[in-house]
Each structure stands twice: as C-alpha cells, then as structure tokens.
Design an enzyme around this catalytic site. Sequence first.
Site, mmCIF file in Angstrom:
data_model
loop_
_atom_site.group_PDB
_atom_site.id
_atom_site.type_symbol
_atom_site.label_atom_id
_atom_site.label_comp_id
_atom_site.label_asym_id
_atom_site.label_seq_id
_atom_site.Cartn_x
_atom_site.Cartn_y
_atom_site.Cartn_z
ATOM 1 N N GLY A 162 0.948 -1.387 0.016
ATOM 2 C CA GLY A 162 0.037 0.221 0.122
ATOM 3 C C GLY A 162 0.770 1.275 0.043
ATOM 4 O O GLY A 162 0.284 2.299 0.453
ATOM 5 N N ASN A 204 1.311 3.031 -2.618
ATOM 6 C CA ASN A 204 0.567 4.119 -3.408
ATOM 7 C C ASN A 204 -0.725 4.189 -2.681
ATOM 8 O O ASN A 204 -1.002 5.719 -2.662
ATOM 9 C CB ASN A 204 0.142 3.366 -4.753
ATOM 10 C CG ASN A 204 1.255 3.622 -5.582
ATOM 11 O OD1 ASN A 204 1.635 4.322 -6.238
ATOM 12 N ND2 ASN A 204 2.081 2.240 -5.862
ATOM 13 N N LEU A 248 -9.668 -9.885 -10.276
ATOM 14 C CA LEU A 248 -10.381 -9.359 -11.235
ATOM 15 C C LEU A 248 -11.600 -8.664 -10.723
ATOM 16 O O LEU A 248 -12.386 -9.227 -9.896
ATOM 17 C CB LEU A 248 -10.797 -10.244 -12.307
ATOM 18 C CG LEU A 248 -11.213 -9.941 -13.495
ATOM 19 C CD1 LEU A 248 -10.161 -9.474 -14.269
ATOM 20 C CD2 LEU A 248 -11.487 -11.260 -14.352
ATOM 21 N N ILE A 249 -12.184 -7.454 -11.399
ATOM 22 C CA ILE A 249 -13.249 -6.915 -10.781
ATOM 23 C C ILE A 249 -14.537 -7.437 -11.489
ATOM 24 O O ILE A 249 -14.636 -7.624 -12.726
ATOM 25 C CB ILE A 249 -13.154 -5.401 -11.058
ATOM 26 C CG1 ILE A 249 -11.711 -4.631 -10.600
ATOM 27 C CG2 ILE A 249 -14.392 -4.657 -10.584
ATOM 28 C CD1 ILE A 249 -11.617 -4.843 -9.085
ATOM 29 N N ASN A 291 -7.116 2.224 -12.275
ATOM 30 C CA ASN A 291 -6.012 1.087 -11.952
ATOM 31 C C ASN A 291 -4.625 1.802 -12.301
ATOM 32 O O ASN A 291 -4.417 2.582 -13.149
ATOM 33 C CB ASN A 291 -6.138 -0.127 -12.436
ATOM 34 C CG ASN A 291 -5.161 -1.276 -11.912
ATOM 35 O OD1 ASN A 291 -4.670 -1.308 -10.814
ATOM 36 N ND2 ASN A 291 -4.419 -1.823 -13.183
ATOM 37 N N HIS A 332 -0.706 0.539 -13.286
ATOM 38 C CA HIS A 332 -0.052 -0.492 -13.618
ATOM 39 C C HIS A 332 1.345 0.005 -13.862
ATOM 40 O O HIS A 332 1.620 0.899 -14.541
ATOM 41 C CB HIS A 332 -0.689 -1.044 -15.115
ATOM 42 C CG HIS A 332 0.184 -2.519 -15.465
ATOM 43 N ND1 HIS A 332 -0.348 -3.638 -14.956
ATOM 44 C CD2 HIS A 332 1.138 -2.815 -16.416
ATOM 45 C CE1 HIS A 332 0.409 -4.716 -15.328
ATOM 46 N NE2 HIS A 332 1.209 -4.158 -16.336
ATOM 47 N N ASP A 364 -6.219 -4.945 -17.130
ATOM 48 C CA ASP A 364 -5.348 -4.041 -17.634
ATOM 49 C C ASP A 364 -5.598 -3.666 -19.312
ATOM 50 O O ASP A 364 -4.761 -3.372 -19.961
ATOM 51 C CB ASP A 364 -3.624 -4.509 -17.662
ATOM 52 C CG ASP A 364 -3.271 -5.034 -16.534
ATOM 53 O OD1 ASP A 364 -3.605 -4.363 -15.241
ATOM 54 O OD2 ASP A 364 -2.585 -5.986 -16.403
HETATM 55 C C1 GRF Z 1 2.221 -1.075 -7.752
HETATM 56 O O1 GRF Z 1 3.377 -1.208 -8.468
HETATM 57 C C2 GRF Z 1 1.072 -0.797 -8.942
HETATM 58 O O2 GRF Z 1 1.496 -0.470 -9.930
HETATM 59 C C3 GRF Z 1 0.686 -2.209 -8.828
HETATM 60 O O3 GRF Z 1 0.709 -2.771 -7.624
HETATM 61 C C4 GRF Z 1 1.817 -2.134 -6.871
HETATM 62 C C5 GRF Z 1 1.107 -1.738 -5.639
HETATM 63 O O4 GRF Z 1 2.310 -1.304 -4.896
HETATM 64 N N1 GRF Z 1 -0.910 -2.288 -9.602
HETATM 65 P P1 GRF Z 1 1.995 -0.693 -3.398
HETATM 66 O O5 GRF Z 1 1.323 -1.892 -2.474
HETATM 67 O O6 GRF Z 1 1.268 0.383 -3.683
HETATM 68 O O7 GRF Z 1 3.237 -0.512 -2.831
#
Ligand code: GRF
Length: 192
Positions: A12, A14, A87-88, A102, A104, A145
Amino acid sequence: MPNIAIFASGTGTNAGKIIDYFKENANIHVVLVVSNKATAPVLELADESGIEKMVISRQSFYETEGLLDALRDRGVGLIVLAGFLWLIPDYLVRAYDKRMVNIHPALLPKYGGKGMYGMNVHRAVKAAGETVSGITIHYVNERYDEGGVIFQATCPIAPDDEPEDIARKVQQLEHRHFAPVVEQLAQELEEG
Ligand code: GRF
C-alpha cells in the site's frame, strides 16, 4: 466532489501516498480502504489515518453485490485500485464505469494481463531488452489491464539496470503521479 475508496491487496505505498495527498484537500476524501487480505499492511495505513477499512472475501466479492451497497452508503464516486489483484466483477465494472481506475507498473498495452504484477512485470521488461518503462493509469473494465488509458509516464532503463532498479524507477513515477491524476479525475467527474 466524489468520495474515494482505495482497493489494495498489499503493502500500500501508493495507497499511503494517495491518503496523505488528500488529507490536504477539503473537498475530496478517501473514505474507505478495501482489501482482500486481512493481514495486508495497507490496512494499518488506513488505521493510522482514521480511514474506515473493509476486508472482503472472494465469496462476497464475486457472489454478492453487498460491496456496492457499502460503497454507495459512503458516497463513493471514484474507486482507485492500488495493487489490488482480483479481477473486478461485472456488477462493479458497470456501476463504476469510468469511475474506477488502476495503476499498472509498465507501459500498457505491453506487459499487462493476468500474472503480470509486481516483479514479474519488471523481469519481463528487462528480458525483452526494453530501454524505456513507466506507468499506466487506466480505467478498469472486466479484463485485466485493458481499460482505456488515462495517463502514462516513462523512465529510461540503463543497459545494466536489474529488474529491482526498474522497479524503483517505476515506483517513483507511481508515487509522483497517481494522486494528482486521481485528483484531476475527481474534479472532472464533479464538473460532469
Ligand atoms: C504498484 O506497482 C502498482 O503499479 C501495482 O501494484 C503495486 C502496488 O504497490 N498495481 P504498493 O502496494 O502500492 O506499494
């Protein structure tokens, strides 16, 4: 302004950036963190910030639409997937059409799809001898994706970069861009 729910399965980082970013925003609120893993560190981040969290089971996610009620009850108008690996299901895709995004860790349409997550992505990018990688923020549809691309940013790959180096560069891009792009989307949704 739409309230935001973050779906995340893992660390987490992000999610944490997004939570912090919107603490400064009087109009846009992260109101819920949803995870499919009760032990996911992202849930601790939610706790630390006083944000409600919810752990979902596979059965409830795919065989009921209970989550939809929970989201609506909390005024969630925008769903942000930040490392959410399931998958959603169709009911959620339909309910949040163009209101679910999302991130990626590669330049889609390359290096996406089932199994393309985490270091798998960066290893594949390295193995293909790419000189550039980056991030893609995209709408979510019913396939991994494949939803429409909203934003991409790139980083160079040096010949001697290992997958771990690529991962670091890509993560920097994620942390820099994801929250502002989400903010922009929230504003656009508000303006209709
Ligand atoms: C990120 O690299 C994002 O692109 C992918 O999952 C990862 C999540 O990382 N969808 P974090 O848990 O936010 O560190």
